[in-house]
Design an enzyme around this catalytic site. Structure first.
Site, PDB file in Angstrom:
ATOM      1  N   GLY A 215       0.813  -1.208   0.000  1.00 14.12           N
ATOM      2  CA  GLY A 215       0.000   0.000   0.000  1.00 14.12           C
ATOM      3  C   GLY A 215       0.847   1.259   0.000  1.00 14.12           C
ATOM      4  O   GLY A 215       1.927   1.312  -0.602  1.00 14.12           O
ATOM      5  N   SER A 216       0.381   2.258   0.716  1.00 13.65           N
ATOM      6  CA  SER A 216       1.026   3.569   0.651  1.00 13.65           C
ATOM      7  C   SER A 216       2.408   3.618   1.286  1.00 13.65           C
ATOM      8  O   SER A 216       3.143   4.584   1.079  1.00 13.65           O
ATOM      9  CB  SER A 216       0.121   4.625   1.300  1.00 13.65           C
ATOM     10  OG  SER A 216      -1.039   4.831   0.516  1.00 13.65           O
TER      11      SER A 216
END
Length: 487
Positions: A215-216
């Site tokens: 993810g981020s």
């Protein structure tokens, strides 16, 4: 008559030489083949005829041995077994060995030639050395903080010392007690079946053997590539990024979870995790540079060992531009172990240099003589020192002004990056909550700890799951334990 006596004596001497040659062939030349023969139980009996050497954490053994009085005399015991299972693994008389118990097995069971002053003499006499000891790098307080922080949730925590690569924390939950598998009775077989059938996979070491979409948190890698490539020169300048962003060659639009991302600066986009900015940055950097930067951090490397093997993290090397955009925000088929993401944040904290992670500080004989010691080793240079300095500044902003506020520690500088990773068919799975970060006491010269936390089943409704809210507090407690800060 004398002639016949001489002939008989010569024949006897020849037979004696033949016997000696055959004994040497059997006892020395073919000894290993006989030892390895499945029908030969003597090596197994000898292996368990004495206590195994111990694995130590903070100077205290977390393993032991008990005398059963049976043919396979000594069984392995574990202190705080579930807490340290991702470090020790198990040593079973039926199912073999795993993790440190496997990687250091020759030393622990006494068969390592380095334990003896005269290894060749031991081969001839078949004498057995006492098992040696394995001194780990694990910080007991940080290990407990990570284990307690995850609680009943599935996930993993890894903490490293950025300047050296020492593994300070290695936690995976759910866990299990390795002592359940130590012996050879019916209860061991039942425990084996139960553990393997458990849908929570308690014997899976999620910290090093499970990969997740990062993810981020992967935006740290994308930002490093963009800064090193000169695609971004001023972290406070607008990035000319539309919001929403249409993935190249498609009609699919990528949106953000927050406002203010259109043409946002790298600083704002990093602090508030703007997907559109980083997806476009990855495309602007290009597949070649993104691939090279990911590899420099450790992705696509199947040779990482600590000393047991680590599942390789992956960044696809053959993608179209739309897939590259998604990969640049840690989605599509980008996958990472928690150890890998700890290496990413450790590289930022260490001026751009990735140190090879290691779990064993040294090994010794039973009486304390050093057999081997570990040394700090440079793994790769992930980015320039200038880029690392900028990223530290951006990660500080995430904690002081952005999504990582719950990772703050009084009396220390903390940098971080939050992440929420979608997964499952049509992104239907419960999002994974991520936090990676580093911490430095105000009186320290350099960051002292880098940590990665992933929570698989965050205890919140789907729309409220976040890396900052679910994983950040766990990371804070681990870093605080390493720094020895009370609050």
């Amino acid at each position: 008559m004398t002639k016949y006596i001489r002939r008989a004596a010569a024949l006897c001497a020849l037979l004696l030489v033949a016997l000696l040659v055959n004994a040497t062939r059997v006892q020395v030349v073919q000894a290993r083949a006989y030892d390895a023969n499945p029908a030969n139980r003597r090596p197994e009996i000898a292996r368990w005829s004495q206590p195994r050497g111990n694995i130590l954490v903070g100077g205290r053994p977390v393993t032991g041995s008990k005398d059963t009085g049976e043919q396979l005399r000594y069984e392995r015991t574990y202190r705080d077994g579930p807490l340290y299972a991702p470090v020790t693994g198990f040593a079973s008389q039926v199912y073999g060995t795993t993790l440190l118990e496997h990687a250091e097995n020759p030393l622990l069971d006494g068969s390592d030639p380095m334990l003896s002053f005269l290894p060749l003499w031991n081969d001839i006499t078949r004498d057995q050395n006492a098992g040696g000891e394995v001194v780990t790098t694990v910080d007991a307080a940080a290990q407990r903080a990570a284990y307690r922080g995850l609680g009943a949730r599935r996930g993993a925590v890894v903490a490293l010392e950025p300047a050296t690569g020492r593994v300070l924390t290695l936690v995976s939950r759910p866990s299990y007690d390795p002592e359940l598998l130590s012996g050879n009775g019916p209860s061991v077989a039942r425990a084996w079946a139960r553990l393997n059938g458990d849908e929570g996979k308690p014997m899976l070491n999620r910290a090093v053997r499970q990969t997740y979409p990062p993810g981020s948190t992967f935006k740290v890698v994308t930002a490093a590539a963009a800064l090193d490539a000169g695609v971004v020169e001023d972290v406070d300048a607008p990035t000319r990024s539309p919001a929403p962003y249409t993935l190249p060659g498609t009609t699919t639009s990528l949106a953000n979870e927050v406002e203010g991302c259109e043409n946002a600066s790298l600083r704002y986009a990093f602090e508030w995790s703007c997907n559109t900015v980083f997806a476009k940055l990855g495309v602007d950097v290009g597949l070649g540079a993104m691939r090279d930067t990911a590899r420099a951090f450790g992705f696509n490397d199947s040779g990482v060992r600590i000393p047991f093997s680590v599942a390789p993290s992956s960044f696809d090397t053959h993608m179209d531009r739309a897939q590259l955009a998604l990969s640049s925000i840690g989605q599509f088929d980008t996958r990472a172990t928690p150890l890998q993401m700890a290496m990413v944040t450790a590289a930022v904290a260490n001026g751009g240099t990735v140190r090879a992670p290691y779990l064993v500080e040294r090994t010794t004989t039973a009486d304390g003589r050093t057999v081997s010691t570990a040394g700090t080793r440079t793994f790769r240079q992930a980015m320039t020192s200038t880029t690392a300095r900028r990223l530290r500044e951006l990660m500080l902003g995430v904690v002081t002004d952005g999504t990582g506020g719950k990772a703050r520690i009084r009396g220390a500088a903390v940098g971080g990056k939050t992440g929420t990773a979608q997964h499952g068919l049509g992104n239907s799975g419960t999002p994974y909550a991520w936090f990676i970060g580093w911490a430095q006491s105000h009186d320290a010269l350099e960051p002292e700890v880098a940590v990665a936390v992933v929570v698989e089943d965050a205890d919140a409704v789907r729309g409220e799951i976040s890396g900052g809210g679910d994983a950040g507090p766990i990371a804070r407690d681990v870093m605080r334990a390493v720094l020895k800060r009370a609050g």
